[in-house]
Design a protein around this motif. Sequence first.
Motif, PDB file in Angstrom:
ATOM      1  N   LYS A  75      -3.201 -34.448  26.025  1.00  0.00           N
ATOM      2  CA  LYS A  75      -3.652 -33.910  24.736  1.00  0.00           C
ATOM      3  C   LYS A  75      -3.019 -34.778  23.653  1.00  0.00           C
ATOM      4  O   LYS A  75      -1.795 -34.859  23.560  1.00  0.00           O
ATOM      5  CB  LYS A  75      -3.233 -32.452  24.592  1.00  0.00           C
ATOM      6  CG  LYS A  75      -3.698 -31.798  23.301  1.00  0.00           C
ATOM      7  CD  LYS A  75      -3.426 -30.299  23.328  1.00  0.00           C
ATOM      8  CE  LYS A  75      -3.820 -29.624  22.032  1.00  0.00           C
ATOM      9  NZ  LYS A  75      -5.224 -29.805  21.684  1.00  0.00           N
ATOM     10  N   LEU A  76      -3.852 -35.411  22.852  1.00  0.00           N
ATOM     11  CA  LEU A  76      -3.376 -36.324  21.820  1.00  0.00           C
ATOM     12  C   LEU A  76      -3.220 -35.606  20.475  1.00  0.00           C
ATOM     13  O   LEU A  76      -3.813 -34.561  20.241  1.00  0.00           O
ATOM     14  CB  LEU A  76      -4.344 -37.495  21.663  1.00  0.00           C
ATOM     15  CG  LEU A  76      -4.657 -38.291  22.934  1.00  0.00           C
ATOM     16  CD1 LEU A  76      -5.573 -39.471  22.602  1.00  0.00           C
ATOM     17  CD2 LEU A  76      -3.404 -38.764  23.644  1.00  0.00           C
ATOM     18  N   ASP A  77      -2.418 -36.209  19.608  1.00  0.00           N
ATOM     19  CA  ASP A  77      -2.292 -35.794  18.206  1.00  0.00           C
ATOM     20  C   ASP A  77      -1.825 -34.348  18.026  1.00  0.00           C
ATOM     21  O   ASP A  77      -2.369 -33.602  17.212  1.00  0.00           O
ATOM     22  CB  ASP A  77      -3.610 -36.020  17.458  1.00  0.00           C
ATOM     23  CG  ASP A  77      -4.028 -37.478  17.479  1.00  0.00           C
ATOM     24  OD1 ASP A  77      -3.141 -38.332  17.277  1.00  0.00           O
ATOM     25  OD2 ASP A  77      -5.212 -37.760  17.714  1.00  0.00           O
ATOM     26  N   ASN A  78      -0.819 -33.966  18.790  1.00  0.00           N
ATOM     27  CA  ASN A  78      -0.217 -32.648  18.620  1.00  0.00           C
ATOM     28  C   ASN A  78       0.687 -32.652  17.400  1.00  0.00           C
ATOM     29  O   ASN A  78       1.399 -33.627  17.144  1.00  0.00           O
ATOM     30  CB  ASN A  78       0.615 -32.286  19.854  1.00  0.00           C
ATOM     31  CG  ASN A  78      -0.241 -32.173  21.088  1.00  0.00           C
ATOM     32  OD1 ASN A  78      -0.826 -31.146  21.333  1.00  0.00           O
ATOM     33  ND2 ASN A  78      -0.344 -33.264  21.845  1.00  0.00           N
ATOM     34  N   VAL A  79       0.648 -31.573  16.641  1.00  0.00           N
ATOM     35  CA  VAL A  79       1.529 -31.402  15.486  1.00  0.00           C
ATOM     36  C   VAL A  79       2.402 -30.181  15.778  1.00  0.00           C
ATOM     37  O   VAL A  79       1.889 -29.087  15.988  1.00  0.00           O
ATOM     38  CB  VAL A  79       0.732 -31.199  14.183  1.00  0.00           C
ATOM     39  CG1 VAL A  79       1.682 -31.004  13.006  1.00  0.00           C
ATOM     40  CG2 VAL A  79      -0.199 -32.378  13.939  1.00  0.00           C
ATOM     41  N   TRP A  80       3.687 -30.398  15.803  1.00  0.00           N
ATOM     42  CA  TRP A  80       4.648 -29.346  16.130  1.00  0.00           C
ATOM     43  C   TRP A  80       5.561 -29.072  14.943  1.00  0.00           C
ATOM     44  O   TRP A  80       5.851 -29.975  14.159  1.00  0.00           O
ATOM     45  CB  TRP A  80       5.550 -29.774  17.282  1.00  0.00           C
ATOM     46  CG  TRP A  80       4.889 -30.080  18.569  1.00  0.00           C
ATOM     47  CD1 TRP A  80       4.320 -31.279  18.943  1.00  0.00           C
ATOM     48  CD2 TRP A  80       4.742 -29.216  19.691  1.00  0.00           C
ATOM     49  NE1 TRP A  80       3.839 -31.182  20.214  1.00  0.00           N
ATOM     50  CE2 TRP A  80       4.091 -29.931  20.703  1.00  0.00           C
ATOM     51  CE3 TRP A  80       5.115 -27.895  19.932  1.00  0.00           C
ATOM     52  CZ2 TRP A  80       3.801 -29.381  21.943  1.00  0.00           C
ATOM     53  CZ3 TRP A  80       4.830 -27.342  21.164  1.00  0.00           C
ATOM     54  CH2 TRP A  80       4.176 -28.082  22.151  1.00  0.00           C
ATOM     55  N   GLU A  81       6.049 -27.863  14.868  1.00  0.00           N
ATOM     56  CA  GLU A  81       7.186 -27.549  14.016  1.00  0.00           C
ATOM     57  C   GLU A  81       8.311 -27.203  14.980  1.00  0.00           C
ATOM     58  O   GLU A  81       8.121 -26.406  15.908  1.00  0.00           O
ATOM     59  CB  GLU A  81       6.882 -26.359  13.117  1.00  0.00           C
ATOM     60  CG  GLU A  81       8.030 -26.002  12.192  1.00  0.00           C
ATOM     61  CD  GLU A  81       7.713 -24.793  11.343  1.00  0.00           C
ATOM     62  OE1 GLU A  81       8.575 -23.899  11.257  1.00  0.00           O
ATOM     63  OE2 GLU A  81       6.601 -24.729  10.775  1.00  0.00           O
ATOM     64  N   GLY A  82       9.447 -27.822  14.764  1.00  0.00           N
ATOM     65  CA  GLY A  82      10.528 -27.580  15.695  1.00  0.00           C
ATOM     66  C   GLY A  82      11.874 -27.965  15.136  1.00  0.00           C
ATOM     67  O   GLY A  82      12.009 -28.368  13.978  1.00  0.00           O
TER      68      GLY A  82
END
Length: 192
Positions: A75-82
């Motif tokens: 899965k490409l282009d994941n945006v996470w907050e962490g």
Amino acid sequence: MSKDTIDRVPPGQTLTEGFPVLHYGSVPYYNDMSKWDFKLFGLVEEEATISHKDFMALPRQEFNNDIHCVTTWSKLDNVWEGIAVSEVMKRIKLKPEAKYVMLHAEHGWSTNLPLEDFLRETSFFGIRHNGQLLTPEHGYPVRMVVPHLYFWKSAKWIRGVEFMEKDKPGFWERNGYHMYGDPWLSQRYDFD
């Protein structure tokens, strides 16, 4: 598929737009977050336990990455907050012989990493994915994210990190998965 996209997909992987749910055993659900805590132990000068409230108060940032599952989806282009690993590491001082970590999660689940991989700037504790709070199936309230390795190394429902001198296998590694898990080398199983 563009050349840029092709260059981001390791051998033997297939792109997905979804976010497949894969795990062994039951999904933990939490009714009382005051009982949730996070432990840092093993080869440290002094062990630390962080409450849910204190963990969620740590500084957060956005991370962007591609993820690759051992079951062959990417899965490409994941945006996470962490929360960056470096933020959590401010709570402890490592002993010099610490070279590996074991990530401990709910239901006795675990996975191993070399310390240098755990400490990479790209490794973090994920809270949100693509703008949404993690669901229980994806690791709520916190999952480890180590995007340069196969996604089983990104432990869901993480509850602690043990610092170790020697490498030892976690749950999937004891059950035939590769000890390291580099998707670019197709290190899926222990015979790879």
